[in-house]
Design a protein around this motif. Structure first.
Motif, PDB file in Angstrom:
ATOM      1  N   LYS A 259      -3.902  22.655  42.243  1.00  0.00           N
ATOM      2  CA  LYS A 259      -3.701  22.513  40.798  1.00  0.00           C
ATOM      3  C   LYS A 259      -2.350  23.074  40.376  1.00  0.00           C
ATOM      4  O   LYS A 259      -2.225  23.690  39.322  1.00  0.00           O
ATOM      5  CB  LYS A 259      -4.833  23.212  40.046  1.00  0.00           C
ATOM      6  CG  LYS A 259      -6.209  22.630  40.333  1.00  0.00           C
ATOM      7  CD  LYS A 259      -7.292  23.367  39.560  1.00  0.00           C
ATOM      8  CE  LYS A 259      -8.668  22.784  39.854  1.00  0.00           C
ATOM      9  NZ  LYS A 259      -9.741  23.493  39.117  1.00  0.00           N
TER      10      LYS A 259
ATOM     11  N   ARG B  48       3.013  27.171  38.508  1.00  0.00           N
ATOM     12  CA  ARG B  48       1.792  27.963  38.400  1.00  0.00           C
ATOM     13  C   ARG B  48       0.703  27.224  39.155  1.00  0.00           C
ATOM     14  O   ARG B  48       0.518  26.017  38.985  1.00  0.00           O
ATOM     15  CB  ARG B  48       1.383  28.161  36.948  1.00  0.00           C
ATOM     16  CG  ARG B  48       0.079  28.924  36.785  1.00  0.00           C
ATOM     17  CD  ARG B  48      -0.225  29.211  35.325  1.00  0.00           C
ATOM     18  NE  ARG B  48      -0.266  27.983  34.537  1.00  0.00           N
ATOM     19  CZ  ARG B  48      -0.289  27.948  33.207  1.00  0.00           C
ATOM     20  NH1 ARG B  48      -0.243  29.067  32.525  1.00  0.00           N
ATOM     21  NH2 ARG B  48      -0.332  26.791  32.575  1.00  0.00           N
ATOM     22  N   THR B  49      -0.063  27.947  39.990  1.00  0.00           N
ATOM     23  CA  THR B  49      -1.068  27.292  40.815  1.00  0.00           C
ATOM     24  C   THR B  49      -2.256  28.208  41.043  1.00  0.00           C
ATOM     25  O   THR B  49      -2.146  29.436  40.921  1.00  0.00           O
ATOM     26  CB  THR B  49      -0.466  26.884  42.181  1.00  0.00           C
ATOM     27  OG1 THR B  49      -1.475  26.253  42.979  1.00  0.00           O
ATOM     28  CG2 THR B  49       0.070  28.087  42.922  1.00  0.00           C
ATOM     29  N   ASP B  50      -3.394  27.598  41.346  1.00  0.00           N
ATOM     30  CA  ASP B  50      -4.527  28.399  41.785  1.00  0.00           C
ATOM     31  C   ASP B  50      -4.345  28.721  43.262  1.00  0.00           C
ATOM     32  O   ASP B  50      -3.342  28.352  43.877  1.00  0.00           O
ATOM     33  CB  ASP B  50      -5.840  27.651  41.533  1.00  0.00           C
ATOM     34  CG  ASP B  50      -5.933  26.341  42.307  1.00  0.00           C
ATOM     35  OD1 ASP B  50      -4.962  25.993  43.021  1.00  0.00           O
ATOM     36  OD2 ASP B  50      -6.970  25.658  42.200  1.00  0.00           O
ATOM     37  N   LEU B  51      -5.298  29.396  43.864  1.00  0.00           N
ATOM     38  CA  LEU B  51      -5.129  29.846  45.246  1.00  0.00           C
ATOM     39  C   LEU B  51      -5.466  28.760  46.261  1.00  0.00           C
ATOM     40  O   LEU B  51      -5.382  29.011  47.469  1.00  0.00           O
ATOM     41  CB  LEU B  51      -5.978  31.096  45.498  1.00  0.00           C
ATOM     42  CG  LEU B  51      -5.672  32.297  44.594  1.00  0.00           C
ATOM     43  CD1 LEU B  51      -6.372  33.544  45.109  1.00  0.00           C
ATOM     44  CD2 LEU B  51      -4.177  32.531  44.470  1.00  0.00           C
ATOM     45  N   THR B  52      -5.800  27.571  45.792  1.00  0.00           N
ATOM     46  CA  THR B  52      -5.986  26.451  46.715  1.00  0.00           C
ATOM     47  C   THR B  52      -4.724  25.606  46.821  1.00  0.00           C
ATOM     48  O   THR B  52      -4.575  24.821  47.754  1.00  0.00           O
ATOM     49  CB  THR B  52      -7.151  25.556  46.259  1.00  0.00           C
ATOM     50  OG1 THR B  52      -6.798  24.911  45.031  1.00  0.00           O
ATOM     51  CG2 THR B  52      -8.418  26.366  46.053  1.00  0.00           C
TER      52      THR B  52
ATOM     53  N   GLU C 193      -9.641  38.648  32.088  1.00  0.00           N
ATOM     54  CA  GLU C 193      -8.399  38.036  32.573  1.00  0.00           C
ATOM     55  C   GLU C 193      -7.303  39.081  32.729  1.00  0.00           C
ATOM     56  O   GLU C 193      -6.573  39.086  33.723  1.00  0.00           O
ATOM     57  CB  GLU C 193      -7.954  36.934  31.611  1.00  0.00           C
ATOM     58  CG  GLU C 193      -6.751  36.153  32.110  1.00  0.00           C
ATOM     59  CD  GLU C 193      -6.447  34.945  31.245  1.00  0.00           C
ATOM     60  OE1 GLU C 193      -5.460  34.250  31.542  1.00  0.00           O
ATOM     61  OE2 GLU C 193      -7.206  34.704  30.286  1.00  0.00           O
TER      62      GLU C 193
ATOM     63  N   ASP D  96     -10.469  39.172  41.586  1.00  0.00           N
ATOM     64  CA  ASP D  96     -10.710  37.940  40.838  1.00  0.00           C
ATOM     65  C   ASP D  96     -12.065  37.351  41.239  1.00  0.00           C
ATOM     66  O   ASP D  96     -12.644  37.697  42.265  1.00  0.00           O
ATOM     67  CB  ASP D  96      -9.582  36.933  41.070  1.00  0.00           C
ATOM     68  CG  ASP D  96      -9.736  36.179  42.387  1.00  0.00           C
ATOM     69  OD1 ASP D  96     -10.250  36.770  43.363  1.00  0.00           O
ATOM     70  OD2 ASP D  96      -9.353  35.008  42.458  1.00  0.00           O
ATOM     71  N   ASP D  97     -12.593  36.460  40.380  1.00  0.00           N
ATOM     72  CA  ASP D  97     -13.814  35.703  40.661  1.00  0.00           C
ATOM     73  C   ASP D  97     -14.933  36.609  41.180  1.00  0.00           C
ATOM     74  O   ASP D  97     -15.608  36.303  42.160  1.00  0.00           O
ATOM     75  CB  ASP D  97     -13.507  34.595  41.678  1.00  0.00           C
ATOM     76  CG  ASP D  97     -14.586  33.531  41.704  1.00  0.00           C
ATOM     77  OD1 ASP D  97     -15.369  33.451  40.728  1.00  0.00           O
ATOM     78  OD2 ASP D  97     -14.667  32.794  42.708  1.00  0.00           O
TER      79      ASP D  97
ATOM     80  N   ALA E 273     -10.843  33.335  38.287  1.00  0.00           N
ATOM     81  CA  ALA E 273     -10.108  33.109  39.527  1.00  0.00           C
ATOM     82  C   ALA E 273      -8.615  33.319  39.303  1.00  0.00           C
ATOM     83  O   ALA E 273      -8.087  33.055  38.224  1.00  0.00           O
ATOM     84  CB  ALA E 273     -10.365  31.686  40.033  1.00  0.00           C
ATOM     85  N   SER E 274      -7.926  33.814  40.321  1.00  0.00           N
ATOM     86  CA  SER E 274      -6.505  34.140  40.206  1.00  0.00           C
ATOM     87  C   SER E 274      -5.642  32.890  40.140  1.00  0.00           C
ATOM     88  O   SER E 274      -5.974  31.832  40.699  1.00  0.00           O
ATOM     89  CB  SER E 274      -6.047  34.979  41.407  1.00  0.00           C
ATOM     90  OG  SER E 274      -6.568  36.270  41.356  1.00  0.00           O
ATOM     91  N   LYS E 275      -4.514  33.047  39.464  1.00  0.00           N
ATOM     92  CA  LYS E 275      -3.432  32.076  39.493  1.00  0.00           C
ATOM     93  C   LYS E 275      -2.125  32.815  39.741  1.00  0.00           C
ATOM     94  O   LYS E 275      -1.969  33.951  39.301  1.00  0.00           O
ATOM     95  CB  LYS E 275      -3.354  31.296  38.177  1.00  0.00           C
ATOM     96  CG  LYS E 275      -4.523  30.359  37.946  1.00  0.00           C
ATOM     97  CD  LYS E 275      -4.326  29.512  36.695  1.00  0.00           C
ATOM     98  CE  LYS E 275      -5.478  28.539  36.512  1.00  0.00           C
ATOM     99  NZ  LYS E 275      -5.284  27.677  35.307  1.00  0.00           N
TER     100      LYS E 275
END
Length: 575
Positions: free
Chosen positions: A270, A263-267, A162, A215-216, A245-247
């Motif tokens: 969330k 704060r969010t994921d790359l989609t 991380e 990431d990932d 995965a990045s946030k």
């Protein structure tokens, strides 16, 4: 009639006493059949085995060699080793009582006084113990042989995936089962390829990544032909780990309510708010904390908190005033900002001074000085992966100062702006007074012109370096010099340029920055500027802004999110 006894009449009492004496003599004879006679004659015959009452019939009886059958002339028994009658050696202890050593006969020896023989089960235990110890010796020897025939092996791996995607300088540390011979960089490979440095000694092999990781992604680290310090066969040390995965964090200002940091994921599916306030002017994120500048009527407040918004605390400011241009040094543990007093006049107050202080709040804020005086700073940046600061004052002097040393201020000539500083290379891109853009080596002061892109898209208004290339913001103009469009161009280390994002004359690109590893880009666009009014904040920006996330490896757009000031960016949008 016997001549031994005179014929003297006896009374009844005398006769009774004689009978009792005879009975006692019989009892004494039964208790000690081998006791000497009163006259020093031969010993009485021993009792038969049947009379011993419980003695072992197979037990061998032997008179000790030093036994003397006759007592000395004094009639006192000799204090030597004596034979013990079978009855006295009864295992039940129910036979006649043994005489005391001070009594008239030799003391009887009970079988409990003799040392018991070792039971058979004790011998079995010793045999089993010996067998176990033998097996352990064989196993240890076998493992030693295996170690010598197979070469070194990894016993422990330390890595923080991380943290590895957030900052440069993360490590993978391999611990082996034996000390290793010297290892060269050529023996180490990392897949996918990433620059690294090697530090190996004893049983440890440390691989330090000089740039953040994607990431990932699964990474594999191999050390080929590793051998023990004492020789033996070689082996390949190999380990793999997967990064998460990045946030990212984004700031969303709301003219009708509280501003929020998400704060969010790359989609974007969330997203969750972590901090809200009436007026959030700016923020920055480290791998563990958020630093937020909140604007209030009496001035600014600078807050530090965990990345989830908890554990909030306020940092002390140099006075009552306003904070802007926040930046953080994750490695050095510092926050820096531009500060101005609330009360300013021609003769009093500080304006645009550069302040640095510890994120822990354990120290007082330090105002940067040049030549013993507080300097008014036009533009500045933290040098990535250090606690050094590069800045240009209002006189155009480019200087470098490191909070972690006593070297003082280093002068680097004159410049108009700082475009960016590359991670892991200690190289800054600055524009000199004559308009030339150069790559400046901050370690020795050497510089070289920044190569033009191919194809050449002209002079860039901003240049943001990332591992593997730069993001360049260029503006197209018509024959009259009026902007006709804007674009973000990616230029790799070989100079090859590729358009990434383009907008028309009605929109404006406000900011472009890359993820720590250069895997993604975040481009902030203010659409339809004619109907997109600016807010009234200390850092005024259009009310409607979008952040477009793009995969730099493929050029594909991932998502467009509401908000700006992505946590990947080192500085806030500038105008």
């Amino acid at each position: 009639m016997s001549t031994d006894e005179p014929a003297v009449p006896r009374t009844r009492a005398e006769m009774r006493a004689a009978r009792e004496a005879a009975a006692r003599s019989a009892e004494a004879a039964a208790a000690a059949p081998w006791s000497l006679s009163e006259g020093g004659g031969e010993a009485a015959e021993p009792r038969s085995l049947s009379e011993d009452g419980g003695a072992d019939r197979d037990e061998t009886r032997q008179v000790p060699q030093n036994f003397e059958p006759e007592a000395p002339s004094t009639g006192v028994p000799v204090d030597e080793e004596r034979f013990v009658s079978p009855a006295a050696r009864s295992t039940t202890g129910e036979g006649p009582a043994a005489h005391s050593t001070t009594g008239e006969g030799p003391a009887a020896r009970s079988t409990t006084d003799r040392k018991a023989p070792t039971p058979p089960r004790d011998r079995r235990f010793l045999v089993a113990l010996g067998a176990v110890l033998g097996i352990l010796v064989l196993v240890g020897a076998g493992l030693g042989v295996v170690s010598l025939t197979q070469g070194p092996r990894i016993t422990e791996v330390q890595v923080n995936p991380e943290q590895a995607i957030e900052t440069s300088g993360s490590r993978v540390i391999l611990t082996t089962n034996q000390s290793l011979a010297a290892i060269d960089d050529s023996q180490v490979t990392v897949e996918p390829a990433v620059p690294f440095t090697l530090d190996a000694a004893g049983r440890g092999v440390g691989i330090r990544f000089t740039v953040p990781l994607d990431d990932d992604t699964e990474y594999t680290v191999r050390v080929a032909d590793a051998t023990g310090a004492g020789g033996g066969p070689s082996a390949t040390l190999s380990t793999s780990f997967t990064t998460p995965a990045s946030k990212i964090f984004l700031l969303n200002r709301d003219a009708d309510g509280d501003d929020k940091i998400f704060r969010t994921d790359l989609t974007g599916e969330k997203a969750e708010p972590v901090f809200a306030a009436d007026k959030i002017n700016d923020f920055r994120a480290t791998s563990t904390q958020l630093v937020v500048s909140v604007e209030e009527d009496e001035g600014s407040k600078l807050l530090v908190m965990k990345r989830d918004g908890s554990d909030q605390r306020e940092l002390k400011l140099p006075g009552d005033g306003y904070v802007g241009a926040i930046q953080v040094s994750d490695r050095g543990g510092y926050v820096g900002y531009s500060y101005s007093d609330r009360e300013l006049s021609d003769t009093e107050g500080r304006a645009s001074v550069l302040v640095t202080q510890s994120l822990s709040g354990d120290d007082d804020p330090v105002v940067t000085e040049v030549g013993g005086e507080e300097a008014n700073i036009f533009v500045w940046q933290f040098v990535p992966d250090s606690s050094a600061v590069l800045f240009i004052d209002f006189d155009g002097a480019l200087s470098l100062i490191d909070r972690s040393s006593d070297a003082g201020v280093q002068s680097l000539g004159l410049a108009t702006t700082i475009q960016g500083i590359s991670r892991g290379t200690y190289t800054a891109i600055v524009e000199r007074l004559d308009g030339t853009v150069v790559e400046l080596n901050l370690t020795d002061g050497s510089e070289q012109p920044l190569a033009a892109s191919n194809p050449d898209y002209g002079t860039a208004t901003t240049i943001t370096p990332y591992p593997g290339g730069t993001l360049r913001h260029v503006v197209a103009r018509d024959a009259n010099g009026i902007p006709s469009g804007q674009a973000i161009i990616t230029v790799d280390d070989e100079g090859t340029a590729t358009p990434l994002v383009e907008v028309g004359p009605t929109d404006s690109i406000l900011q472009a920055c890359a993820s720590p590893s250069g895997q993604y880009a975040a481009v902030v666009i203010a659409p339809d500027l004619t109907d997109n009014p600016y807010d009234q904040m200390l850092l005024p920006l259009p009310e409607n802004m979008e952040t477009h996330l793009i995969d730099l490896r493929t050029g594909d757009e991932l998502v467009a999110l509401t908000g700006f000031d992505a946590s990947w960016c080192q500085t806030a949008p500038q105008f």
